[in-house]
Design a protein around this motif. Structure first.
Motif, PDB file in Angstrom:
ATOM      1  N   UNK A  43      18.139  -9.559  11.916  1.00 36.25           N
ATOM      2  CA  UNK A  43      18.085 -11.002  11.798  1.00 36.25           C
ATOM      3  C   UNK A  43      16.778 -11.509  11.203  1.00 36.25           C
ATOM      4  N   UNK A  44      16.588 -12.805  11.300  1.00 34.78           N
ATOM      5  CA  UNK A  44      15.408 -13.475  10.754  1.00 34.78           C
ATOM      6  C   UNK A  44      14.593 -14.071  11.898  1.00 34.78           C
ATOM      7  N   UNK A  45      13.269 -13.884  11.837  1.00 31.10           N
ATOM      8  CA  UNK A  45      12.398 -14.371  12.900  1.00 31.10           C
ATOM      9  C   UNK A  45      11.492 -15.506  12.428  1.00 31.10           C
ATOM     10  N   UNK A  46      10.733 -15.287  11.359  1.00 27.03           N
ATOM     11  CA  UNK A  46       9.884 -16.366  10.861  1.00 27.03           C
ATOM     12  C   UNK A  46       9.356 -16.040   9.475  1.00 27.03           C
ATOM     13  N   UNK A  47       8.822 -17.074   8.813  1.00 24.34           N
ATOM     14  CA  UNK A  47       8.132 -16.888   7.543  1.00 24.34           C
ATOM     15  C   UNK A  47       6.744 -16.306   7.778  1.00 24.34           C
ATOM     16  N   UNK A  48       6.242 -15.564   6.808  1.00 28.41           N
ATOM     17  CA  UNK A  48       4.831 -15.230   6.761  1.00 28.41           C
ATOM     18  C   UNK A  48       4.106 -16.335   6.012  1.00 28.41           C
ATOM     19  N   UNK A  49       2.899 -16.701   6.456  1.00 36.64           N
ATOM     20  CA  UNK A  49       2.145 -17.662   5.667  1.00 36.64           C
ATOM     21  C   UNK A  49       1.434 -16.917   4.542  1.00 36.64           C
ATOM     22  N   UNK A  50       0.846 -17.669   3.612  1.00 41.32           N
ATOM     23  CA  UNK A  50       0.305 -17.040   2.405  1.00 41.32           C
ATOM     24  C   UNK A  50      -0.822 -16.065   2.727  1.00 41.32           C
ATOM     25  N   UNK A  51      -1.589 -16.339   3.773  1.00 40.03           N
ATOM     26  CA  UNK A  51      -2.671 -15.429   4.137  1.00 40.03           C
ATOM     27  C   UNK A  51      -2.116 -14.109   4.657  1.00 40.03           C
ATOM     28  N   UNK A  52      -1.010 -14.172   5.399  1.00 38.36           N
ATOM     29  CA  UNK A  52      -0.387 -12.941   5.874  1.00 38.36           C
ATOM     30  C   UNK A  52       0.203 -12.141   4.722  1.00 38.36           C
ATOM     31  N   UNK A  53       0.690 -12.835   3.703  1.00 36.36           N
ATOM     32  CA  UNK A  53       1.233 -12.148   2.527  1.00 36.36           C
ATOM     33  C   UNK A  53       0.120 -11.441   1.760  1.00 36.36           C
ATOM     34  N   UNK A  54      -0.966 -12.156   1.466  1.00 38.33           N
ATOM     35  CA  UNK A  54      -2.032 -11.549   0.669  1.00 38.33           C
ATOM     36  C   UNK A  54      -2.845 -10.545   1.480  1.00 38.33           C
ATOM     37  N   UNK A  55      -2.836 -10.680   2.800  1.00 42.62           N
ATOM     38  CA  UNK A  55      -3.548  -9.719   3.642  1.00 42.62           C
ATOM     39  C   UNK A  55      -2.962  -8.321   3.514  1.00 42.62           C
ATOM     40  N   UNK A  56      -1.676  -8.227   3.229  1.00 40.18           N
ATOM     41  CA  UNK A  56      -1.085  -6.905   3.007  1.00 40.18           C
ATOM     42  C   UNK A  56      -1.779  -6.202   1.844  1.00 40.18           C
ATOM     43  N   UNK A  57      -2.068  -6.969   0.796  1.00 36.60           N
ATOM     44  CA  UNK A  57      -2.814  -6.430  -0.347  1.00 36.60           C
ATOM     45  C   UNK A  57      -4.245  -6.081   0.035  1.00 36.60           C
ATOM     46  N   UNK A  58      -4.900  -6.979   0.763  1.00 28.06           N
ATOM     47  CA  UNK A  58      -6.293  -6.753   1.140  1.00 28.06           C
ATOM     48  C   UNK A  58      -6.454  -5.464   1.947  1.00 28.06           C
ATOM     49  N   UNK A  59      -5.566  -5.257   2.891  1.00 28.35           N
ATOM     50  CA  UNK A  59      -5.657  -4.073   3.743  1.00 28.35           C
ATOM     51  C   UNK A  59      -5.443  -2.800   2.926  1.00 28.35           C
ATOM     52  N   UNK A  60      -4.386  -2.780   2.119  1.00 22.69           N
ATOM     53  CA  UNK A  60      -4.076  -1.568   1.354  1.00 22.69           C
ATOM     54  C   UNK A  60      -5.170  -1.291   0.327  1.00 22.69           C
ATOM     55  N   UNK A  61      -5.665  -2.336  -0.313  1.00 16.82           N
ATOM     56  CA  UNK A  61      -6.759  -2.163  -1.268  1.00 16.82           C
ATOM     57  C   UNK A  61      -7.976  -1.551  -0.587  1.00 16.82           C
ATOM     58  N   UNK A  62      -8.308  -2.041   0.600  1.00 17.37           N
ATOM     59  CA  UNK A  62      -9.477  -1.549   1.315  1.00 17.37           C
ATOM     60  C   UNK A  62      -9.294  -0.134   1.855  1.00 17.37           C
ATOM     61  N   UNK A  63      -8.059   0.346   1.854  1.00 11.15           N
ATOM     62  CA  UNK A  63      -7.805   1.739   2.218  1.00 11.15           C
ATOM     63  C   UNK A  63      -8.031   2.683   1.044  1.00 11.15           C
ATOM     64  N   UNK A  64      -8.359   2.118  -0.123  1.00  7.29           N
ATOM     65  CA  UNK A  64      -8.709   2.947  -1.272  1.00  7.29           C
ATOM     66  C   UNK A  64      -7.675   3.018  -2.375  1.00  7.29           C
ATOM     67  N   UNK A  65      -6.588   2.228  -2.274  1.00  8.76           N
ATOM     68  CA  UNK A  65      -5.560   2.252  -3.311  1.00  8.76           C
ATOM     69  C   UNK A  65      -5.941   1.332  -4.470  1.00  8.76           C
ATOM     70  N   UNK A  66      -5.690   1.809  -5.686  1.00 10.01           N
ATOM     71  CA  UNK A  66      -5.989   1.032  -6.886  1.00 10.01           C
ATOM     72  C   UNK A  66      -4.754   0.213  -7.253  1.00 10.01           C
ATOM     73  N   UNK A  67      -4.745  -1.050  -6.890  1.00  4.89           N
ATOM     74  CA  UNK A  67      -3.569  -1.912  -7.059  1.00  4.89           C
ATOM     75  C   UNK A  67      -3.783  -2.834  -8.257  1.00  4.89           C
TER      76      UNK A  67
END
Length: 275
Positions: A41-65
């Motif tokens: 089912x559906x629970x809630x929207x992510x806000x824009x900070x939660x969306x871009x935070x996915x990028x921030x975390x993965x980038x900081x783990x060393x991935x070249x995005x």
């Protein structure tokens, strides 16, 4: 795999080609009947900070995005304002951003059509109404979607037209018939758009099957004979750990393998300091 501040789980997938596929919602309101992502089912929207935070975390783990695909769990058209904010944030950082949508709801889809991005894939998956009812729990009527696309393309530049493509996920015995495929061909020619022809990832517990490799090739050749530009599924789109419709499965596999989970805070500065 990320955990939100209110203890929900979302997923991102890093794909070859330096692209990160991110989620825009917790669960999904469309409820595609073939897809693992919306099974609970559906629970809630992510806000824009939660969306871009996915990028921030993965980038900081060393991935070249180098690029972002808003094509993970969730329907971007249903969360269009936060999605637009995230697209702007990504583009300010010179990242190429593509979006995948079923065009539900229609008002949100209209906004996405007119948003500055690097590509929009419209996941149609079927043209006959009875076919679409077998595929989607919630959807717009195909004629309304196509009318909006036609209106947009009529006033768009050639570069804007090239950013639109049709997504078509082949499901054995559901949407692989001549009538649906002919409608797909006619629509693609009319709009001068490319078709992304996708292979299905079998999901345990769901009554859908992929077409065979031979049938996939025959359908590709059928579209080409009908003068349609076609891009094919690569192996990353059929990967059990991140292909189309598999992200909830990936989470369960990740749990069994002891994968590290990351806190998805709304504070970007917190991510930068912690990681």
């Amino acid at each position: 795999i990320f955990e939100t501040e209110d203890n929900f789980n979302v997923e991102s997938v890093f794909c070859k080609g330096e692209r990160l596929c991110v989620s825009t919602q917790v669960g999904c309101p469309v409820g595609c009947k073939f897809c693992a992502s919306g099974m609970h089912g559906f629970f809630r929207n992510l806000d824009w900070k939660e969306i871009v935070s996915q990028y921030e975390i993965v980038k900081n783990l060393g991935f070249d995005i180098k690029g972002i695909a808003l094509a993970g769990i969730g329907e971007p058209s249903f969360n269009v304002e936060e999605v637009k904010k995230s697209i702007e944030w990504f583009r300010e950082r010179k990242l190429k951003v593509t979006v995948s949508t079923t065009a539900y709801p229609l008002e949100g889809f209209k906004e996405l059509l007119r948003t500055k991005h690097n590509g929009l894939t419209i996941s149609v998956h079927g043209f006959k109404e009875e076919t679409r009812k077998r595929i989607f729990k919630n959807s717009e009527r195909i004629e309304n979607i196509l009318a909006e696309v036609e209106a947009f393309l009529r006033v768009s530049s050639s570069s804007a037209r090239k950013r639109i493509q049709l997504g078509y996920l082949l499901l054995k015995g559901v949407n692989d018939d001549v009538e649906n495929l002919t409608a797909l061909s006619e629509t693609a020619r009319k709009f001068k758009t490319t078709v992304m022809l996708m292979s299905y990832n079998k999901v345990d517990g769901l009554d859908f099957e992929p077409v065979s490799k031979d049938d996939y090739e025959k359908i590709f050749l059928f579209l080409r004979r009908n003068r349609v530009r076609v891009t094919l599924s690569n192996r990353y789109r059929t990967d059990k750990l991140g292909g189309c419709g598999t992200l909830s499965i990936a989470r369960c596999i990740g749990e069994r393998r002891g994968s590290k989970w990351h806190s998805l805070s709304k504070s970007l500065e917190e991510h930068r300091s912690v990681l």
